[in-house]
Design an enzyme around this catalytic site. Structure first.
Site, PDB file in Angstrom:
ATOM      1  N   GLU A   1     -26.278  16.218  -9.881  1.00 38.81           N
ATOM      2  CA  GLU A   1     -27.825  16.774  -9.850  1.00 38.81           C
ATOM      3  C   GLU A   1     -28.259  16.008  -9.618  1.00 38.81           C
ATOM      4  O   GLU A   1     -29.785  16.041  -8.924  1.00 38.81           O
ATOM      5  CB  GLU A   1     -27.479  18.383 -10.738  1.00 38.81           C
TER       6      GLU A   1
ATOM      7  N   GLU B   1     -27.072   1.730 -21.125  1.00 42.35           N
ATOM      8  CA  GLU B   1     -26.535   3.571 -21.397  1.00 42.35           C
ATOM      9  C   GLU B   1     -26.314   4.117 -20.178  1.00 42.35           C
ATOM     10  O   GLU B   1     -27.946   4.784 -20.325  1.00 42.35           O
ATOM     11  CB  GLU B   1     -27.174   3.417 -22.600  1.00 42.35           C
TER      12      GLU B   1
HETATM   13  P1  0O2 Z   1     -33.633   7.528 -28.261  1.00 41.67           P
HETATM   14  O1  0O2 Z   1     -33.765   6.691 -26.587  1.00 41.67           O
HETATM   15  O2  0O2 Z   1     -34.561   7.935 -28.886  1.00 41.67           O
HETATM   16  O3  0O2 Z   1     -32.563   8.849 -27.065  1.00 41.67           O
HETATM   17  P2  0O2 Z   1     -26.310   6.413 -34.058  1.00 41.67           P
HETATM   18  O4  0O2 Z   1     -27.614   6.119 -34.063  1.00 41.67           O
HETATM   19  O5  0O2 Z   1     -25.210   5.948 -35.080  1.00 41.67           O
HETATM   20  O6  0O2 Z   1     -26.252   7.650 -34.188  1.00 41.67           O
HETATM   21  P3  0O2 Z   1     -25.499   5.211 -31.896  1.00 41.67           P
HETATM   22  O7  0O2 Z   1     -23.683   4.274 -32.577  1.00 41.67           O
HETATM   23  O8  0O2 Z   1     -26.065   3.286 -31.627  1.00 41.67           O
HETATM   24  O9  0O2 Z   1     -25.923   6.391 -32.313  1.00 41.67           O
HETATM   25  O10 0O2 Z   1     -24.754   5.676 -30.464  1.00 41.67           O
HETATM   26  P4  0O2 Z   1     -24.506   6.938 -29.889  1.00 41.67           P
HETATM   27  O11 0O2 Z   1     -24.084   7.986 -30.983  1.00 41.67           O
HETATM   28  O12 0O2 Z   1     -23.286   6.587 -28.838  1.00 41.67           O
HETATM   29  O13 0O2 Z   1     -25.746   7.774 -29.545  1.00 41.67           O
HETATM   30  C1  0O2 Z   1     -27.036   6.753 -28.529  1.00 41.67           C
HETATM   31  C2  0O2 Z   1     -27.747   7.896 -28.152  1.00 41.67           C
HETATM   32  O14 0O2 Z   1     -27.605   9.107 -27.804  1.00 41.67           O
HETATM   33  C3  0O2 Z   1     -28.872   8.046 -28.644  1.00 41.67           C
HETATM   34  O15 0O2 Z   1     -30.263   7.552 -28.649  1.00 41.67           O
HETATM   35  C4  0O2 Z   1     -29.634   9.796 -27.930  1.00 41.67           C
HETATM   36  O16 0O2 Z   1     -30.069   9.252 -27.058  1.00 41.67           O
HETATM   37  C5  0O2 Z   1     -27.635   9.996 -27.570  1.00 41.67           C
HETATM   38  N1  0O2 Z   1     -27.470  11.089 -28.820  1.00 41.67           N
HETATM   39  C6  0O2 Z   1     -26.244  10.761 -29.868  1.00 41.67           C
HETATM   40  N2  0O2 Z   1     -26.626  11.779 -30.620  1.00 41.67           N
HETATM   41  C7  0O2 Z   1     -27.323  12.597 -30.992  1.00 41.67           C
HETATM   42  C8  0O2 Z   1     -27.663  13.371 -30.986  1.00 41.67           C
HETATM   43  O17 0O2 Z   1     -26.837  14.501 -32.448  1.00 41.67           O
HETATM   44  N3  0O2 Z   1     -28.622  14.809 -30.483  1.00 41.67           N
HETATM   45  C9  0O2 Z   1     -29.440  14.695 -29.498  1.00 41.67           C
HETATM   46  N4  0O2 Z   1     -30.119  15.220 -28.946  1.00 41.67           N
HETATM   47  N5  0O2 Z   1     -29.017  13.156 -28.965  1.00 41.67           N
HETATM   48  C10 0O2 Z   1     -27.761  12.104 -29.587  1.00 41.67           C
HETATM   49  P5  0O2 Z   1     -31.367   7.473 -29.919  1.00 41.67           P
HETATM   50  O18 0O2 Z   1     -31.090   6.429 -29.841  1.00 41.67           O
HETATM   51  O19 0O2 Z   1     -31.498   8.363 -30.625  1.00 41.67           O
HETATM   52  O20 0O2 Z   1     -32.291   7.084 -29.157  1.00 41.67           O
HETATM   53  P1  0O2 Z   2     -36.384  15.374  -6.200  1.00 43.13           P
HETATM   54  O1  0O2 Z   2     -36.969  15.368  -5.370  1.00 43.13           O
HETATM   55  O2  0O2 Z   2     -36.856  15.869  -7.230  1.00 43.13           O
HETATM   56  O3  0O2 Z   2     -35.211  14.859  -6.303  1.00 43.13           O
HETATM   57  P2  0O2 Z   2     -39.022   8.230 -10.334  1.00 43.13           P
HETATM   58  O4  0O2 Z   2     -38.215   7.361 -10.874  1.00 43.13           O
HETATM   59  O5  0O2 Z   2     -41.383   7.806 -10.542  1.00 43.13           O
HETATM   60  O6  0O2 Z   2     -39.467   9.041  -9.204  1.00 43.13           O
HETATM   61  P3  0O2 Z   2     -39.463   9.024 -13.064  1.00 43.13           P
HETATM   62  O7  0O2 Z   2     -40.968   8.640 -13.260  1.00 43.13           O
HETATM   63  O8  0O2 Z   2     -37.881   8.668 -13.544  1.00 43.13           O
HETATM   64  O9  0O2 Z   2     -39.115   9.184 -11.636  1.00 43.13           O
HETATM   65  O10 0O2 Z   2     -39.309  10.753 -13.227  1.00 43.13           O
HETATM   66  P4  0O2 Z   2     -38.225  11.590 -13.902  1.00 43.13           P
HETATM   67  O11 0O2 Z   2     -39.018  12.282 -14.613  1.00 43.13           O
HETATM   68  O12 0O2 Z   2     -37.425  10.534 -15.121  1.00 43.13           O
HETATM   69  O13 0O2 Z   2     -37.730  12.304 -13.194  1.00 43.13           O
HETATM   70  C1  0O2 Z   2     -36.945  11.634 -12.331  1.00 43.13           C
HETATM   71  C2  0O2 Z   2     -36.200  12.974 -11.436  1.00 43.13           C
HETATM   72  O14 0O2 Z   2     -35.658  13.455 -11.819  1.00 43.13           O
HETATM   73  C3  0O2 Z   2     -37.291  13.399 -10.872  1.00 43.13           C
HETATM   74  O15 0O2 Z   2     -36.701  13.591  -9.372  1.00 43.13           O
HETATM   75  C4  0O2 Z   2     -37.170  14.811 -11.193  1.00 43.13           C
HETATM   76  O16 0O2 Z   2     -38.221  15.365  -9.859  1.00 43.13           O
HETATM   77  C5  0O2 Z   2     -35.781  14.858 -11.685  1.00 43.13           C
HETATM   78  N1  0O2 Z   2     -35.527  16.507 -12.238  1.00 43.13           N
HETATM   79  C6  0O2 Z   2     -36.056  15.845 -13.790  1.00 43.13           C
HETATM   80  N2  0O2 Z   2     -35.984  16.890 -14.358  1.00 43.13           N
HETATM   81  C7  0O2 Z   2     -35.065  17.903 -13.701  1.00 43.13           C
HETATM   82  C8  0O2 Z   2     -34.715  18.757 -13.665  1.00 43.13           C
HETATM   83  O17 0O2 Z   2     -35.414  20.033 -14.937  1.00 43.13           O
HETATM   84  N3  0O2 Z   2     -34.062  19.462 -12.955  1.00 43.13           N
HETATM   85  C9  0O2 Z   2     -33.936  19.000 -12.097  1.00 43.13           C
HETATM   86  N4  0O2 Z   2     -33.165  19.455 -10.633  1.00 43.13           N
HETATM   87  N5  0O2 Z   2     -34.397  18.132 -11.290  1.00 43.13           N
HETATM   88  C10 0O2 Z   2     -35.155  17.347 -12.729  1.00 43.13           C
HETATM   89  P5  0O2 Z   2     -37.732  12.617  -7.879  1.00 43.13           P
HETATM   90  O18 0O2 Z   2     -37.084  11.430  -7.654  1.00 43.13           O
HETATM   91  O19 0O2 Z   2     -38.784  13.378  -7.883  1.00 43.13           O
HETATM   92  O20 0O2 Z   2     -36.761  13.305  -6.641  1.00 43.13           O
END
Ligand code: 0O2
Ligand code: 0O2
Length: 264
Positions: free
Chosen positions: A41, A140
């Site tokens: 998506e 990742e």
């Molecule tokens: P960021 O960039 O803040 O998201 P651990 O820290 O031990 O739990 P591990 O083993 O390094 O994690 O890997 P895991 O469990 O695959 O998780 C890696 C990433 O998955 C996390 O990055 C989160 O982005 C997401 N994630 C994992 N568990 C949860 C959760 O319970 N809730 C949410 N919201 N995200 C989760 P970081 O390090 O948190 O970084």
């Molecule tokens: P389009 O036309 O919306 O598909 P960039 O690398 O600069 O393009 P950046 O800075 O990484 O983008 O932005 P971000 O916040 O990571 O978002 C990346 C893309 O995901 C953007 O699409 C957003 O419109 C889309 N996006 C973020 N959140 C949502 C959501 O909740 N729903 C949907 N459908 N799209 C989301 P582009 O690249 O503008 O293209």
């Protein structure tokens, strides 16, 4: 302990995130060009903040000179899917690729984490061509549905607010929310075909409307303003209540009118 030149250190990660976003978004574009349903998506990506890298290195006792070997999510890509069975399709698409090597996978979709978190994770090794040669970095992928993404985004902000120590009553609510999100994914999966049909119909109708608008511009350029006005009224009515057959008939009539003027 070695100090890191952060600006230089992060260059290949930034490049990898940009490349991977383009590659994954182009999978979506390819499906759409073929008028097929895309399991992707939307795609987002980020390079981890230096403060978060240091915090994580501290937490897991990773020495500075091993961060690039042991921290897998400095380059992070998130792939959002509409339906839960799209997640497997995306995983399969990534497994087929020759331009990245999968190191391992973690299926938190079927093995939900204690917090309620669901997502499919893939850790890859990705070659980046730098000015002075090729190097490999870790990245990742987090592949999840829109509902899983909604939940994870909210839970992540609460964790930030409460510094990883969310009060028990909020944690319980989050757990209920995670169950509800999972149920939503199951329910939507059951009516997936219906939803896909509706989305397809919307696309067909919006593409016909845009073709009609383009043809009306052609007709205006021929100076046939009365006809343009008549067709525009018909279009307005059809946009509100017409089906794709009626829109298609209108497009044909306009094209015939244009052809008749072009011949005369
Ligand atoms: P960021 O960039 O803040 O998201 P651990 O820290 O031990 O739990 P591990 O083993 O390094 O994690 O890997 P895991 O469990 O695959 O998780 C890696 C990433 O998955 C996390 O990055 C989160 O982005 C997401 N994630 C994992 N568990 C949860 C959760 O319970 N809730 C949410 N919201 N995200 C989760 P970081 O390090 O948190 O970084
Ligand atoms: P389009 O036309 O919306 O598909 P960039 O690398 O600069 O393009 P950046 O800075 O990484 O983008 O932005 P971000 O916040 O990571 O978002 C990346 C893309 O995901 C953007 O699409 C957003 O419109 C889309 N996006 C973020 N959140 C949502 C959501 O909740 N729903 C949907 N459908 N799209 C989301 P582009 O690249 O503008 O293209």
């Amino acid at each position: 302990m070695a100090t890191i030149q952060w600006k230089t250190f992060l260059i290949p990660y930034t490049q990898a995130v940009e490349e991977l976003k383009v590659k994954l978004r182009s999978i979506r574009k390819e499906y759409r060009k073929k008028s097929e349903y895309s399991p992707i998506e939307f795609v987002t990506g980020r390079v981890k903040e230096i403060s978060s890298i240091l915090e994580k290195a501290n937490k897991f006792n990773i020495p500075t000179d091993r961060i690039h070997l042991e921290m897998e999510d400095i380059a992070g890509i998130r792939i959002m899917c509409q339906f839960v069975d799209d997640v497997e399709k995306v995983v399969e698409l990534i497994r087929q690729r020759k331009d990245m090597q999968i190191l391992y996978e973690k299926d938190y979709v079927n093995n939900v984490k204690k917090s309620g978190y669901r997502s499919y994770h893939m850790i890859i090794k990705y070659p980046v061509s730098m000015a002075e040669g090729q190097m490999e970095i870790l990245a990742e992928f987090q592949i999840r549905t829109l509902a899983m993404n909604f939940w994870a985004t909210i839970e992540h902000s609460l964790n930030y607010k409460y510094k990883q120590d969310i009060p028990e009553h909020i944690r319980a609510k989050l757990k209920n929310g995670a169950d509800a999100a999972f149920k939503l994914d199951q329910e939507m999966l059951e009516i997936k075909d219906e939803i896909k049909d509706a989305q397809k119909l919307f696309e067909v109708k919006s593409s016909l409307t845009s073709d009609i608008m383009n043809q009306l511009i052609v007709l205006s350029s021929l100076g046939k303003l009365n006809e343009v006005s008549r067709y525009r009224n018909q279009l307005n009515k059809l946009v509100e209540a017409g089906d794709e057959v009626e829109l298609s008939n209108l497009l044909n009539s306009i094209e015939k009118t244009i052809n008749s003027y072009n011949r005369s």
